[in-house]
Design an enzyme around this catalytic site. Structure first.
Site, PDB file in Angstrom:
ATOM      1  N   ASP A  80      14.424 -61.235 -27.187  1.00  0.00           N
ATOM      2  CA  ASP A  80      14.233 -60.867 -28.581  1.00  0.00           C
ATOM      3  C   ASP A  80      13.638 -59.473 -28.692  1.00  0.00           C
ATOM      4  O   ASP A  80      13.182 -58.902 -27.708  1.00  0.00           O
ATOM      5  CB  ASP A  80      13.333 -61.890 -29.290  1.00  0.00           C
ATOM      6  CG  ASP A  80      12.102 -62.280 -28.459  1.00  0.00           C
ATOM      7  OD1 ASP A  80      11.764 -61.565 -27.490  1.00  0.00           O
ATOM      8  OD2 ASP A  80      11.474 -63.310 -28.772  1.00  0.00           O
ATOM      9  N   ASN A 146       4.092 -72.463 -32.987  1.00  0.00           N
ATOM     10  CA  ASN A 146       4.824 -73.378 -33.857  1.00  0.00           C
ATOM     11  C   ASN A 146       6.042 -73.975 -33.154  1.00  0.00           C
ATOM     12  O   ASN A 146       6.932 -74.524 -33.795  1.00  0.00           O
ATOM     13  CB  ASN A 146       5.247 -72.666 -35.141  1.00  0.00           C
ATOM     14  CG  ASN A 146       6.118 -71.444 -34.879  1.00  0.00           C
ATOM     15  OD1 ASN A 146       6.440 -71.130 -33.729  1.00  0.00           O
ATOM     16  ND2 ASN A 146       6.504 -70.747 -35.933  1.00  0.00           N
ATOM     17  N   HIS A 148       8.261 -72.272 -31.403  1.00  0.00           N
ATOM     18  CA  HIS A 148       9.447 -71.420 -31.363  1.00  0.00           C
ATOM     19  C   HIS A 148       9.808 -71.018 -29.933  1.00  0.00           C
ATOM     20  O   HIS A 148       8.948 -70.907 -29.070  1.00  0.00           O
ATOM     21  CB  HIS A 148       9.275 -70.178 -32.244  1.00  0.00           C
ATOM     22  CG  HIS A 148       8.306 -69.164 -31.734  1.00  0.00           C
ATOM     23  ND1 HIS A 148       7.134 -68.856 -32.383  1.00  0.00           N
ATOM     24  CD2 HIS A 148       8.333 -68.341 -30.650  1.00  0.00           C
ATOM     25  CE1 HIS A 148       6.491 -67.911 -31.726  1.00  0.00           C
ATOM     26  NE2 HIS A 148       7.204 -67.580 -30.669  1.00  0.00           N
ATOM     27  N   GLU A 153      12.316 -69.487 -35.027  1.00  0.00           N
ATOM     28  CA  GLU A 153      11.248 -70.176 -35.746  1.00  0.00           C
ATOM     29  C   GLU A 153      11.781 -71.491 -36.314  1.00  0.00           C
ATOM     30  O   GLU A 153      12.988 -71.654 -36.492  1.00  0.00           O
ATOM     31  CB  GLU A 153      10.761 -69.298 -36.903  1.00  0.00           C
ATOM     32  CG  GLU A 153      10.446 -67.871 -36.543  1.00  0.00           C
ATOM     33  CD  GLU A 153       9.156 -67.731 -35.758  1.00  0.00           C
ATOM     34  OE1 GLU A 153       8.446 -68.744 -35.607  1.00  0.00           O
ATOM     35  OE2 GLU A 153       8.866 -66.628 -35.295  1.00  0.00           O
TER      36      GLU A 153
END
Length: 258
Positions: A80, A146, A148, A153
């Site tokens: 990413d 979270n 991810h 996400e």
């Protein structure tokens, strides 16, 4: 021989627990070395996707310290990159990987996502073509607060995504994580959008290693291993991938009743 103090499986996911993050990093590096060796015995080149973040630091140091990997036959990618920051920005993932990996081992090629491109959709297409040209042999991962994976996400993760690379809006949990980990000085400075390899792209790798050391990952790991398999917690998908291994240290495994 692995230095893991505990080995087990949750659904299809292999799990290794180590006494310390140092042992975890060293053993993960040796697993990568063996994987690359076996790949290069049958193919001219190997293709690897690398992660960034604090969870990867000791691992990358251990990996680049090994002297028996033929990096001249390895092509690298990354998971990413933020939209709108250049490769020299201290929080750019290109900057991270150039300093902590590429400059040290000099792989055959490192294909970077150009985060400061003027045409983001064309950049998605360009990187998709590079990834699609040959299979990915190995993917390195971390897992976010979270759940991810990369920048998939809960709000944008798709287990059947038709894209290999896409542009996504980052959620507030991720924004705070970037500040907490020291990547940006405040929430206002964190980019609002980022490029990410999608869940199917990650899961297409022949071998997947997910590193999750540290006490702050304990509840994340518990949810990942024993919660529902759902895009609301993207890392849970790894429980359906027999080629995946989760690496934990004593701190990140503290919430596991095993």
């Amino acid at each position: 021989m692995s230095s893991a103090k505990k080995l087990f499986r949750i659904n299809e996911l292999n799990v290794r627990v180590y006494n310390s993050d140092t042992e975890l990093a060293k053993d993960a590096a040796q697993v990568v070395q063996k994987t690359l060796d076996s790949t290069l015995k049958v193919r001219e080149t190997a293709r690897v996707i690398f992660a960034t973040g604090n969870s990867q630091l000791k691992f990358l140091n251990a990996l680049t310290s090994l002297n028996n990997i033929d990096w001249s036959r390895i092509t690298c990618f990354h998971l990413d990159e933020y939209l709108g920051i250049n490769a020299e920005h201290s929080s750019s993932f290109r900057c991270y990987l150039r300093e902590k990996l590429e400059k040290k081992v000099k792989p055959q090629k490192f294909h970077y996502i150009e985060g400061d491109t003027l045409e983001p959709l064309k950049e998605c297409d360009r990187y998709t073509q590079l990834l699609h040209s040959q299979p990915i042999d190995l993917c390195l991962l971390g897992v976010g607060a979270n759940g991810h994976l990369a920048f998939n996400e809960p709000s944008v993760a798709d287990f059947q995504d038709s894209y290999m690379v896409k542009l996504v809006k980052l959620d507030t949990v991720n924004h705070q994580q970037q500040v907490t980990q020291g990547h940006f000085p405040n929430l206002e400075s964190v980019p609002k959008y980022a490029f990410t390899l999608t869940i199917p792209t990650i899961c297409s790798a022949k071998k997947i290693l997910c590193l999750a050391p540290g006490q702050h990952k304990a509840e994340v790991v518990k949810q990942m291993l024993f919660g529902e398999i759902t895009k609301k917690f993207p890392a849970s998908i790894l429980r359906q991938k027999p080629q995946a291994t989760l690496f934990l240290d004593g701190d990140s495994a503290t919430s596991l009743d095993m």
